[in-house]
Motif scaffolding. Structure first.
Motif, PDB file in Angstrom:
ATOM      1  N   THR A  34      21.188 -46.458 -45.557  1.00  0.00           N
ATOM      2  CA  THR A  34      20.369 -45.501 -45.162  1.00  0.00           C
ATOM      3  C   THR A  34      19.098 -46.011 -44.488  1.00  0.00           C
ATOM      4  OG1 THR A  34      21.101 -43.882 -46.748  1.00  0.00           O
ATOM      5  CG2 THR A  34      19.068 -43.405 -45.759  1.00  0.00           C
ATOM      6  N   LEU A  35      18.998 -45.741 -43.278  1.00  0.00           N
ATOM      7  CA  LEU A  35      17.870 -46.402 -42.565  1.00  0.00           C
ATOM      8  C   LEU A  35      16.487 -45.388 -42.575  1.00  0.00           C
ATOM      9  CD1 LEU A  35      19.536 -47.523 -39.281  1.00  0.00           C
ATOM     10  CD2 LEU A  35      19.143 -48.836 -41.632  1.00  0.00           C
ATOM     11  N   ASN A  36      15.377 -45.727 -43.210  1.00  0.00           N
ATOM     12  CA  ASN A  36      14.337 -44.807 -43.247  1.00  0.00           C
ATOM     13  C   ASN A  36      13.159 -45.484 -42.496  1.00  0.00           C
ATOM     14  OD1 ASN A  36      14.963 -43.056 -45.608  1.00  0.00           O
ATOM     15  ND2 ASN A  36      15.806 -44.841 -46.229  1.00  0.00           N
ATOM     16  N   TRP A  37      12.453 -44.535 -41.981  1.00  0.00           N
ATOM     17  CA  TRP A  37      11.056 -44.694 -41.173  1.00  0.00           C
ATOM     18  C   TRP A  37       9.869 -43.820 -41.413  1.00  0.00           C
ATOM     19  CZ3 TRP A  37      15.804 -43.519 -39.085  1.00  0.00           C
ATOM     20  CH2 TRP A  37      15.659 -42.274 -38.308  1.00  0.00           C
ATOM     21  N   GLN A  38       8.775 -44.135 -41.207  1.00  0.00           N
ATOM     22  CA  GLN A  38       7.770 -43.010 -41.251  1.00  0.00           C
ATOM     23  C   GLN A  38       7.618 -42.023 -39.811  1.00  0.00           C
ATOM     24  OE1 GLN A  38       3.906 -44.794 -42.198  1.00  0.00           O
ATOM     25  NE2 GLN A  38       4.837 -46.421 -43.529  1.00  0.00           N
ATOM     26  N   LEU A  55      17.217 -37.823 -32.712  1.00  0.00           N
ATOM     27  CA  LEU A  55      16.964 -37.382 -34.263  1.00  0.00           C
ATOM     28  C   LEU A  55      15.791 -37.146 -34.438  1.00  0.00           C
ATOM     29  CD1 LEU A  55      18.305 -40.976 -35.559  1.00  0.00           C
ATOM     30  CD2 LEU A  55      19.481 -38.817 -35.903  1.00  0.00           C
ATOM     31  N   THR A  56      15.812 -35.913 -35.251  1.00  0.00           N
ATOM     32  CA  THR A  56      14.566 -35.296 -35.450  1.00  0.00           C
ATOM     33  C   THR A  56      14.191 -35.453 -36.900  1.00  0.00           C
ATOM     34  OG1 THR A  56      15.593 -33.252 -35.961  1.00  0.00           O
ATOM     35  CG2 THR A  56      14.632 -33.418 -33.642  1.00  0.00           C
ATOM     36  N   THR A  57      14.777 -36.231 -37.760  1.00  0.00           N
ATOM     37  CA  THR A  57      14.330 -36.876 -39.174  1.00  0.00           C
ATOM     38  C   THR A  57      13.942 -37.841 -39.175  1.00  0.00           C
ATOM     39  OG1 THR A  57      16.739 -37.300 -39.554  1.00  0.00           O
ATOM     40  CG2 THR A  57      16.245 -34.992 -40.020  1.00  0.00           C
ATOM     41  N   THR A  58      13.484 -38.549 -40.196  1.00  0.00           N
ATOM     42  CA  THR A  58      13.108 -39.703 -40.431  1.00  0.00           C
ATOM     43  C   THR A  58      13.970 -40.616 -41.211  1.00  0.00           C
ATOM     44  OG1 THR A  58      11.641 -39.065 -42.296  1.00  0.00           O
ATOM     45  CG2 THR A  58      10.609 -39.293 -39.978  1.00  0.00           C
ATOM     46  N   ALA A  59      15.273 -40.163 -41.099  1.00  0.00           N
ATOM     47  CA  ALA A  59      16.447 -41.054 -41.937  1.00  0.00           C
ATOM     48  C   ALA A  59      17.668 -40.780 -41.241  1.00  0.00           C
ATOM     49  CB  ALA A  59      16.146 -40.687 -43.384  1.00  0.00           C
ATOM     50  N   VAL A  60      18.345 -41.864 -41.365  1.00  0.00           N
ATOM     51  CA  VAL A  60      20.010 -41.822 -40.914  1.00  0.00           C
ATOM     52  C   VAL A  60      20.696 -42.687 -41.982  1.00  0.00           C
ATOM     53  CG1 VAL A  60      19.896 -43.524 -39.067  1.00  0.00           C
ATOM     54  CG2 VAL A  60      21.402 -41.518 -38.918  1.00  0.00           C
TER      55      VAL A  60
END
Length: 317
Positions: free
Chosen positions: A143-147, A174-179
């Motif tokens: 899982t990749l996460n960003w601010q 992508l409209t979320t902050t994780a994939v």
């Protein structure tokens, strides 16, 4: 006799100071010259790049950044002459000094600057959260996460195999902050993930990037080397326990550490002591006489656990 006395005085003088103090250059009266941000600079970005000149005699640099109310938000020691820091809109003060083993320079004169985050994303960066850079993982569902970046409406991410330069994953809008990546293409290997943000008028000029490594292969089984099986030891005497292990031939080679176990029975049902080692050796002594057994297994940074070595017997007299 006079010559001997002189030699003694010289020796005493040397002992008064450590070798490091003698060899290190005194930079106590020197000052690091800053490059940017200069005093009263306005940075239109969510990140600030701090740069300064090299100071002769300094091995490392301590940089401090304060909010306008004197709250310290960064106190970092680095060997580089630059550092990048994500910041919210506001007013700040920064300074830097040089250091070596024995001395510290004078801090640079405090420099004021402010940041504002515009709608234009060109000079901004997405701040990546996890996984940590160069992280070793033993699963492919990464899982990749960003601010969230202010004023960004969507993100684009891609993952590249750094050994082959092959793009193994790509997703836009992508409209979320994780994939989460769950791809069979993510076999054991080294990867880099890259992320951009955009809105209707602009996008970040550069990708934010981090590397991660996938290693799902357990380490090889170690082989005990010494003390030999059925050896005899003396109580309260330190003994070097050593072992060997075959070289990891995988695509991603996680750093390896070891777990050494000592037991009072051959089946290791009663483990009396467990020790960790970062090298293929361990110093250990036993005060109580009796019959003991020892074995070792390897654990890599990705979390894979190898097979225990064969147990060796030893007697303490």
């Amino acid at each position: 006799m006079k010559t001997i006395n002189k030699l003694i005085l010289i020796a005493l003088a040397i002992l008064t100071y450590s070798c490091e103090d003698i060899l290190e250059e005194d930079i106590s009266d020197d000052t690091v010259q800053i490059i940017s941000p200069i005093n009263n600079a306005v940075i239109e970005s969510n990140v600030a790049s701090f740069k300064w000149n090299t100071l002769k005699g300094a091995d490392k640099y301590r940089i401090q950044v304060y909010e306008s109310d004197q709250v310290l938000i960064l106190d970092s020691l680095t060997t580089k002459t630059s550092i990048t820091l994500p910041l919210s809109s506001g007013k700040y003060v920064w300074r830097v000094r040089g250091e070596n083993y024995a001395y510290e320079s004078v801090y640079s004169f405090p420099s004021n600057f402010s940041t504002s985050i515009p709608n234009d994303l060109t000079n901004q960066q997405v701040i990546l959260s996890s996984p940590d850079n160069e992280k070793f993982l033993n699963f492919i569902a990464v899982t990749l996460n960003w601010q969230a970046l202010k004023n960004a409406t969507s993100y684009s991410v891609k993952v590249v195999n750094t050994a082959t330069s092959q793009e193994v994953y790509s997703k836009t809008d992508l409209t979320t902050t994780a994939v989460t990546l769950d791809l069979t293409a993510l076999a054991d290997g080294n990867y880099e993930w890259r992320l951009k943000a955009k809105n209707t008028d602009s996008e970040t000029k550069q990708y934010s990037a981090r590397k991660f490594n996938i290693d799902t292969t357990p380490p090889n089984q170690p082989k005990n080397t010494s003390p030999a099986d059925n050896s005899t030891q003396t109580a309260n005497t330190s003994v070097a326990y050593t072992w060997s292990i075959a070289t990891d031939n995988g695509n991603a080679k996680s750093p390896i550490s070891y777990i050494v176990e000592f037991a009072s029975d051959a089946d290791f049902n009663t483990i009396i002591q467990t020790q960790n080692s970062n090298t293929a050796t361990l110093q250990q002594s036993f005060s109580a006489t009796g019959v003991y057994y020892w074995r070792v297994r390897a654990v890599d940074e990705a979390g894979n656990i190898g097979t225990n070595s064969a147990g060796f017997k030893f007697t303490v007299n």
